[in-house]
Scaffold this motif. Structure first.
Motif, PDB file in Angstrom:
ATOM      1  N   ARG A   1      -7.270   8.514   7.393  1.00  0.00           N
ATOM      2  CA  ARG A   1      -8.573   7.865   7.272  1.00  0.00           C
ATOM      3  C   ARG A   1      -9.112   8.175   5.880  1.00  0.00           C
ATOM      4  N   GLN A   2      -9.390   7.133   5.126  1.00  0.00           N
ATOM      5  CA  GLN A   2      -9.903   7.287   3.767  1.00  0.00           C
ATOM      6  C   GLN A   2     -11.432   7.293   3.792  1.00  0.00           C
ATOM      7  N   TYR A   3     -12.016   8.070   2.889  1.00  0.00           N
ATOM      8  CA  TYR A   3     -13.462   8.013   2.683  1.00  0.00           C
ATOM      9  C   TYR A   3     -13.694   7.432   1.303  1.00  0.00           C
ATOM     10  N   LEU A   4     -14.426   6.321   1.241  1.00  0.00           N
ATOM     11  CA  LEU A   4     -14.655   5.625  -0.012  1.00  0.00           C
ATOM     12  C   LEU A   4     -16.147   5.570  -0.321  1.00  0.00           C
ATOM     13  N   PHE A   5     -16.554   6.300  -1.360  1.00  0.00           N
ATOM     14  CA  PHE A   5     -17.963   6.301  -1.773  1.00  0.00           C
ATOM     15  C   PHE A   5     -18.131   5.968  -3.247  1.00  0.00           C
ATOM     16  N   LEU A   6     -17.037   5.958  -3.996  1.00  0.00           N
ATOM     17  CA  LEU A   6     -17.097   5.670  -5.422  1.00  0.00           C
ATOM     18  C   LEU A   6     -17.632   4.260  -5.667  1.00  0.00           C
ATOM     19  N   PRO A   7     -18.247   4.020  -6.826  1.00  0.00           N
ATOM     20  CA  PRO A   7     -18.760   2.676  -7.118  1.00  0.00           C
ATOM     21  C   PRO A   7     -17.626   1.663  -7.222  1.00  0.00           C
ATOM     22  N   LEU A   8     -17.693   0.621  -6.386  1.00  0.00           N
ATOM     23  CA  LEU A   8     -16.637  -0.384  -6.375  1.00  0.00           C
ATOM     24  C   LEU A   8     -16.635  -1.242  -7.632  1.00  0.00           C
ATOM     25  N   SER A   9     -17.653  -1.076  -8.470  1.00  0.00           N
ATOM     26  CA  SER A   9     -17.663  -1.738  -9.773  1.00  0.00           C
ATOM     27  C   SER A   9     -16.669  -1.086 -10.722  1.00  0.00           C
ATOM     28  N   HIS A  10     -16.190   0.095 -10.358  1.00  0.00           N
ATOM     29  CA  HIS A  10     -15.274   0.849 -11.206  1.00  0.00           C
ATOM     30  C   HIS A  10     -13.843   0.682 -10.720  1.00  0.00           C
ATOM     31  N   VAL A  11     -12.917   0.696 -11.661  1.00  0.00           N
ATOM     32  CA  VAL A  11     -11.509   0.440 -11.348  1.00  0.00           C
ATOM     33  C   VAL A  11     -10.922   1.495 -10.413  1.00  0.00           C
ATOM     34  N   PHE A  12     -11.410   2.735 -10.461  1.00  0.00           N
ATOM     35  CA  PHE A  12     -10.889   3.802  -9.609  1.00  0.00           C
ATOM     36  C   PHE A  12     -11.115   3.454  -8.132  1.00  0.00           C
ATOM     37  N   ALA A  13     -12.319   2.998  -7.806  1.00  0.00           N
ATOM     38  CA  ALA A  13     -12.611   2.619  -6.431  1.00  0.00           C
ATOM     39  C   ALA A  13     -11.869   1.347  -6.047  1.00  0.00           C
ATOM     40  N   LYS A  14     -11.730   0.422  -6.991  1.00  0.00           N
ATOM     41  CA  LYS A  14     -11.025  -0.824  -6.711  1.00  0.00           C
ATOM     42  C   LYS A  14      -9.590  -0.562  -6.271  1.00  0.00           C
ATOM     43  N   VAL A  15      -8.913   0.386  -6.911  1.00  0.00           N
ATOM     44  CA  VAL A  15      -7.533   0.665  -6.521  1.00  0.00           C
ATOM     45  C   VAL A  15      -7.482   1.349  -5.157  1.00  0.00           C
ATOM     46  N   MET A  16      -8.541   2.067  -4.783  1.00  0.00           N
ATOM     47  CA  MET A  16      -8.609   2.625  -3.432  1.00  0.00           C
ATOM     48  C   MET A  16      -8.797   1.508  -2.400  1.00  0.00           C
ATOM     49  N   GLN A  17      -9.505   0.457  -2.785  1.00  0.00           N
ATOM     50  CA  GLN A  17      -9.658  -0.712  -1.923  1.00  0.00           C
ATOM     51  C   GLN A  17      -8.308  -1.402  -1.723  1.00  0.00           C
ATOM     52  N   VAL A  18      -7.537  -1.526  -2.789  1.00  0.00           N
ATOM     53  CA  VAL A  18      -6.211  -2.130  -2.695  1.00  0.00           C
ATOM     54  C   VAL A  18      -5.308  -1.297  -1.789  1.00  0.00           C
ATOM     55  N   THR A  19      -5.423   0.030  -1.890  1.00  0.00           N
ATOM     56  CA  THR A  19      -4.631   0.929  -1.046  1.00  0.00           C
ATOM     57  C   THR A  19      -4.956   0.706   0.428  1.00  0.00           C
TER      58      THR A  19
ATOM     59  N   VAL B   1     -18.567  15.253   7.393  1.00  0.00           N
ATOM     60  CA  VAL B   1     -18.521  16.016   8.647  1.00  0.00           C
ATOM     61  C   VAL B   1     -18.468  15.075   9.851  1.00  0.00           C
ATOM     62  N   GLU B   2     -19.235  13.995   9.773  1.00  0.00           N
ATOM     63  CA  GLU B   2     -19.315  13.076  10.911  1.00  0.00           C
ATOM     64  C   GLU B   2     -18.074  12.194  11.053  1.00  0.00           C
ATOM     65  N   THR B   3     -17.450  11.827   9.939  1.00  0.00           N
ATOM     66  CA  THR B   3     -16.339  10.871  10.010  1.00  0.00           C
ATOM     67  C   THR B   3     -14.956  11.506   9.913  1.00  0.00           C
ATOM     68  N   GLN B   4     -14.864  12.732   9.429  1.00  0.00           N
ATOM     69  CA  GLN B   4     -13.623  13.508   9.370  1.00  0.00           C
ATOM     70  C   GLN B   4     -12.451  12.760   8.728  1.00  0.00           C
ATOM     71  N   PRO B   5     -12.587  12.346   7.485  1.00  0.00           N
ATOM     72  CA  PRO B   5     -11.477  11.664   6.804  1.00  0.00           C
ATOM     73  C   PRO B   5     -10.342  12.632   6.492  1.00  0.00           C
ATOM     74  N   THR B   6      -9.183  12.070   6.155  1.00  0.00           N
ATOM     75  CA  THR B   6      -8.028  12.904   5.812  1.00  0.00           C
ATOM     76  C   THR B   6      -7.737  12.905   4.314  1.00  0.00           C
ATOM     77  N   TRP B   7      -8.336  11.964   3.571  1.00  0.00           N
ATOM     78  CA  TRP B   7      -8.218  12.017   2.108  1.00  0.00           C
ATOM     79  C   TRP B   7      -9.353  11.233   1.477  1.00  0.00           C
ATOM     80  N   MET B   8      -9.628  11.573   0.222  1.00  0.00           N
ATOM     81  CA  MET B   8     -10.755  10.977  -0.474  1.00  0.00           C
ATOM     82  C   MET B   8     -10.521  11.054  -1.979  1.00  0.00           C
TER      83      MET B   8
END
Length: 609
Positions: free
Chosen positions: A227-245, A267-274
């Motif tokens: 389970r991924q946790y995505l909070f980075l700004p999607l306007s940035h390429v780093f978050a965009k590649v996480m979206q592609v993943t 704590v509430e969502t318990q992701p496995t990577w971020m």
């Protein structure tokens, strides 16, 4: 680690929409997105997500969007951002990204340069910002609100209803448009925030994103059980590649752009990577250490003992050695008493983090590894679709950004500059042929502007920005990032450092303190102060920072030492224009703002040189 597959050189998908529909068809009932709605966590399956994407895409077709025409998004990270972005791709358009923090003038420049026809935004504040520059953006025809309603903007619900109506009248349009999209079509026009000058529109094709998805899949580091946790700004390429993943691997993804709610949400969502930028890890490190110190007594002693044990375990793991029986016993105790509590801060199930966007201090990475939390540093540029290098779960070196991604080539030019080649490299800069020629060699290598070296192990180490290298009046070449990282790593009291000295007789520095940490230090010494600016004027604080500078200087050759520094009177931030949206220091902006302060350093000391 899986060997790079041939698919990395010949795409298995013909476009991002092709990859999207393959995912939807493969796991239609599985969880795709998790997000807050009305204060509660909601989920969206791949099937439901696809239905919404198709409605939005059909509304764009009804609007008259043509292949490779631009639609912009100016919004915080959310599930709606992702749905809108995918829908733009499925309608054949290209997404123009704009940071929510952008000024009206910056928005006008990007919208005008990109020739954007329609924009998605998430607040009336953004609507008003856009309306204030309407005369400067004649091509912009429509505003769609991802959340809320009002002031002439179309609500997302109404827009989706338009798409549903269009589909009834034109049932084949969507499928035909998706089928018409080719790998070399423009998918994203991503504007670099930049540390100087106007942003440049980086043209990234469908092939760039398909490649990234395939390369990450080939690494074998993540799978749908994660389970991924995505909070980075999607306007940035780093978050965009996480979206592609998330799309390529079918990984359930928690999407919430609130940094203030990050710890609670983990704590509430318990992701496995971020994925996160270094500043997030620095703040977490400072918070953990400060809390342990405040506890004092036995608890602080236990923390220090556990960290010593964890460091020994970390070093054994890095060497690939099995720990001794005694170390295993000690580590189990340390884990139960200390590390489990630290890991719970991040949800308790985190397998690893990925750090990118800026250099990560190796000491920070070693600290977390000692606490049984692995931070894998990666590297890439907007111009290379973000992921060009990354450390692996079974092959990592702290202080490096890892080996190249499968299908990506890295080499070092004669002057030390890192060059990148592969399918992830941009098509060029929009409307800037001269800049494109300067960035790309004739045979397709991207000049990164970064300086580095490839270790015998194949891992890439970044040493500095080529354009940031300081050449002193005495002809000495200095990489400022080295001193800056060393000083910032000395104490949580140091928030940012800008080393200065190009064409100067010696090096100086501007230092921004951390108000909370230094304020706590001052109060413990009964030192009163009114605010941040007042705190920087206290001789005791200056002396304290001088001590930290002295420690760092003692480890460096004379020409790399900072002989004078000044505390600046306000923190660096996005609001005052000194940090980019990804929290990188705008070095030139800071130097120009405080040039009188810097000049005074040299005016007052030249006689002593």
């Amino acid at each position: 680690m899986p060997a790079p597959r041939e698919v990395l050189h010949a795409s298995s998908f013909k476009s991002v929409p092709d990859m999207w529909h393959h995912r939807v068809d493969s796991t239609p009932g599985a969880e795709a997105l998790m997000f807050r709605s009305g204060g509660d966590w909601q989920t969206l399956t791949w099937r439901k997500a696809a239905e919404r994407v198709e409605r939005i895409a059909n509304a764009l077709l009804a609007f008259g969007l043509e292949n490779e025409q631009r639609c912009a998004i100016i919004a915080g990270t959310s599930a709606e951002w992702i749905l809108a972005d995918v829908a733009i791709s499925c309608a054949g358009g290209a997404t123009t990204t704009i940071y929510p923090s952008s000024t009206a003038e910056e928005c006008a420049y990007i919208l005008r340069d990109s020739e954007t026809r329609l924009i998605f935004c998430d607040s009336l504040e953004q609507v008003h910002k856009l309306q204030s520059v309407a005369k400067q953006t004649p091509r912009l025809e429509r505003i769609v609100l991802l959340a809320g309603e009002g002031d002439g903007a179309t609500t997302l619900e109404a827009f989706e209803n338009e798409g549903a109506a269009w589909r009834k009248e034109h049932p084949d349009d969507y499928g035909e448009r998706v089928a018409s999209i080719e790998l070399d079509h423009l998918a994203t026009l991503m504007y670099t925030s930049g540390t100087t000058g106007l942003p440049k529109g980086v043209m990234l094709t469908h092939d760039s994103w398909v490649y990234e998805g395939e390369a990450i899949d080939a690494l074998g580091m993540m799978n749908p059980a994660d389970r991924q946790y995505l909070f980075l700004p999607l306007s940035h390429v780093f978050a965009k590649v996480m979206q592609v993943t998330f799309i390529r691997l079918g990984i359930p993804t928690v999407v919430d752009g609130s940094v203030d709610d990050l710890i609670v949400n983990l704590v509430e969502t318990q992701p496995t990577w971020m994925a996160a930028v270094p500043r997030v890890f620095e703040r977490a490190f400072n918070g953990i250490v400060a809390e342990a110190r405040r506890a004092g007594g036995v608890r602080y002693a236990t923390f220090k003992w556990a960290l010593k044990v964890g460091t020994a375990m970390s070093e054994a793991r890095q060497r690939g050695q099995a720990p001794s029986p005694g170390l295993r016993v000690q580590w189990a105790i340390a884990d139960r008493l200390v590390f489990q509590k630290i890991k719970q801060r991040f949800g308790g199930k985190m397998r690893f983090f990925i750090s990118g966007g800026a250099p990560l201090s190796p000491d920070i990475a070693r600290f977390f590894h000692a606490c049984d939390l692995l931070v894998l540093e990666g590297y890439g540029l907007t111009e290379s679709s973000a992921a060009s290098c990354v450390n692996r779960l079974d092959d990592y070196r702290f202080g490096t950004v890892g080996p190249p991604m499968p299908g990506c080539q890295i080499r070092i030019a004669d002057d030390g500059e890192i060059l990148i080649k592969g399918r992830g490299v941009m098509k060029g800069y929009h409307n800037q042929p001269a800049e494109t020629t300067a960035a790309l060699t004739e045979d397709g290598w991207l000049r990164t502007g970064d300086v580095g070296q490839i270790l015998e192990s194949g891992h890439l180490r970044i040493t500095d920005r080529k354009k940031d290298l300081i050449v002193t009046a005495g002809g000495k070449n200095i990489a400022p990032a080295h001193f800056e990282q060393l000083l910032a790593g000395q104490s949580a009291s140091i928030a940012h450092v800008v080393m200065h000295g190009d064409r100067r007789p010696f090096c100086s520095a501007l230092v921004a303190i951390d108000e909370e940490a230094v304020g706590r230090w001052a109060r413990a010494r009964s030192l009163s102060f009114a605010n941040y600016a007042d705190l920087t004027t206290k001789p005791e604080v200056v002396s304290y920072v001088q001590g930290l500078v002295d420690i760092v200087n003692s480890t460096l050759p004379p020409f790399e030492q900072v002989r004078a520094f000044r505390l600046i009177d306000e923190p660096l931030s996005q609001d005052n224009g000194s940090l980019t949206p990804t929290l990188k220091v705008k070095r030139r902006v800071v130097e120009e703002r405080y040039i009188d302060l810097l000049d005074a350093i040299y005016t007052g000391t030249l006689a002593q040189v």
